[in-house]
Design a protein around this motif. Structure first.
Motif, short mmCIF file in Angstrom:
data_model
loop_
_atom_site.label_atom_id
_atom_site.label_comp_id
_atom_site.label_asym_id
_atom_site.label_seq_id
_atom_site.Cartn_x
_atom_site.Cartn_y
_atom_site.Cartn_z
N LYS A 114 141.58 92.56 31.59
CA LYS A 114 140.44 92.29 32.47
C LYS A 114 140.79 91.17 33.45
O LYS A 114 140.44 91.25 34.63
CB LYS A 114 139.20 91.91 31.66
N GLY A 115 141.48 90.15 32.98
CA GLY A 115 141.92 89.07 33.86
C GLY A 115 142.88 89.55 34.93
O GLY A 115 142.82 89.14 36.08
N MET A 116 143.77 90.48 34.54
CA MET A 116 144.72 91.03 35.51
C MET A 116 144.03 91.94 36.53
O MET A 116 144.52 92.11 37.64
CB MET A 116 145.81 91.82 34.79
N ALA A 117 142.90 92.51 36.15
CA ALA A 117 142.19 93.42 37.05
C ALA A 117 141.37 92.68 38.10
O ALA A 117 140.93 93.29 39.07
CB ALA A 117 141.26 94.33 36.24
N LEU A 118 141.16 91.38 37.92
CA LEU A 118 140.38 90.61 38.89
C LEU A 118 141.16 90.49 40.19
O LEU A 118 142.37 90.32 40.18
CB LEU A 118 140.09 89.21 38.35
N PRO A 119 140.45 90.57 41.32
CA PRO A 119 141.15 90.40 42.60
C PRO A 119 141.69 88.99 42.70
O PRO A 119 140.97 88.02 42.51
CB PRO A 119 140.07 90.66 43.65
N GLY A 120 142.98 88.87 42.94
CA GLY A 120 143.60 87.55 43.01
C GLY A 120 143.75 86.92 41.65
O GLY A 120 144.10 85.76 41.53
N TRP A 121 143.43 87.65 40.59
CA TRP A 121 143.52 87.22 39.19
C TRP A 121 142.62 86.04 38.88
O TRP A 121 142.84 85.30 37.94
CB TRP A 121 144.96 86.95 38.78
N GLY A 122 141.58 85.84 39.67
CA GLY A 122 140.55 84.86 39.34
C GLY A 122 141.07 83.44 39.26
O GLY A 122 141.81 82.99 40.10
N ASP A 123 140.67 82.74 38.20
CA ASP A 123 140.99 81.32 38.04
C ASP A 123 142.31 81.08 37.31
O ASP A 123 142.63 79.95 37.00
CB ASP A 123 139.88 80.61 37.26
N VAL A 124 143.03 82.10 36.99
CA VAL A 124 144.23 81.95 36.18
C VAL A 124 145.44 82.47 36.95
O VAL A 124 145.34 83.42 37.72
CB VAL A 124 144.06 82.68 34.82
N SER A 125 146.56 81.82 36.74
CA SER A 125 147.76 82.29 37.42
C SER A 125 148.32 83.51 36.69
O SER A 125 148.13 83.67 35.48
CB SER A 125 148.81 81.18 37.48
N GLY A 126 149.01 84.33 37.41
CA GLY A 126 149.56 85.54 36.84
C GLY A 126 150.59 85.27 35.76
O GLY A 126 150.72 86.01 34.79
N SER A 127 151.33 84.18 35.91
CA SER A 127 152.36 83.89 34.92
C SER A 127 151.76 83.59 33.55
O SER A 127 152.35 83.96 32.52
CB SER A 127 153.23 82.71 35.38
N ILE A 128 150.60 82.99 33.50
CA ILE A 128 149.95 82.69 32.21
C ILE A 128 149.52 83.99 31.54
O ILE A 128 149.79 84.20 30.35
CB ILE A 128 148.76 81.74 32.41
#
Length: 155
Positions: A114-128
Motif C-alpha cells: 500500500k505504501g508503494m502504491a501511493l503517488p510519490g510513496w507518501g511520507d516514506v522513502s522508497g529505500s525503506i
C-alpha cells in the motif's frame, strides 16, 4: 457507435459476484474502527519512546481496519506504520520480522505494498519500503506475497 461499450452486462447476470460478497466486512462500525485506530496511535508512540519497536509493530498489525467506509482509519494506521518503519535501523529489521506471527507478516506485506502504491510513496522513502520488503520476503518467503496478492481484504 461506442455506446455498446458503456453497457454494464453484469447487471443482467444472476450469478454476479459483488465486492461485498467476496469477504466478510469488518464487524465494527466505522466510528469504532477510527476510535480504535486512534487509541493504537497513542500506544504505538509509547512503545516507540521505550524503544520497543517490535511491540509497536505488533500493535499496528493487530486487527487492522479493512472494508468499506473506513478510509480515514486505514490512512491513520498506514501513517503510524510508516513512522515505525522510519524509526527502525536496518540492522534490526530481520530480528523484528522473525518475531512477528505469520498473519502479522502478511499484514505487514499488505502495508508495504500500500505504501508503494501511493503517488510519490507518501511520507516514506522508497529505500525503506524496499528494505523492509526484502527482509520480510527472506523470512516469510514468496508465499507471503502470494497470500497478500490473493487476499480480498485490503488495508
Amino acid at each position: 457507435m461506442d455506446a455498446f461499450r458503456k453497457i454494464d452486462i453484469d447487471q443482467y447476470e444472476e450469478d454476479v459476484l459483488l465486492e461485498e460478497e467476496l469477504y466478510d466486512a469488518d464487524p465494527r462500525d466505522p466510528a469504532t474502527v477510527l476510535t480504535d485506530t486512534k487509541s493504537k496511535v497513542g500506544a504505538v508512540r509509547g512503545s516507540l519512546s521505550k524503544g520497543d519497536i517490535a511491540g509497536a509493530l505488533n500493535l499496528v498489525l493487530d486487527s487492522p481496519p479493512y472494508g468499506p467506509n473506513v478510509e480515514e482509519a486505514k490512512n491513520l494506521n498506514l501513517q503510524t506504520l510508516v513512522s515505525i518503519l522510519n524509526s527502525t535501523k536496518s540492522t534490526e529489521i530481520p530480528a523484528i520480522v522473525r518475531a512477528l506471527s505469520p498473519d502479522a507478516q502478511d499484514t505487514l506485506m499488505k502495508y508495504l505494498y500500500k505504501g508503494m502504491a501511493l503517488p510519490g510513496w507518501g511520507d516514506v522513502s522508497g529505500s525503506i519500503l524496499l528494505t523492509w520488503h526484502e527482509k520480510l520476503t527472506e523470512v516469510a518467503g514468496t508465499g507471503c506475497i502470494v497470500r497478500v496478492m490473493t487476499d480480498r481484504r485490503t488495508v
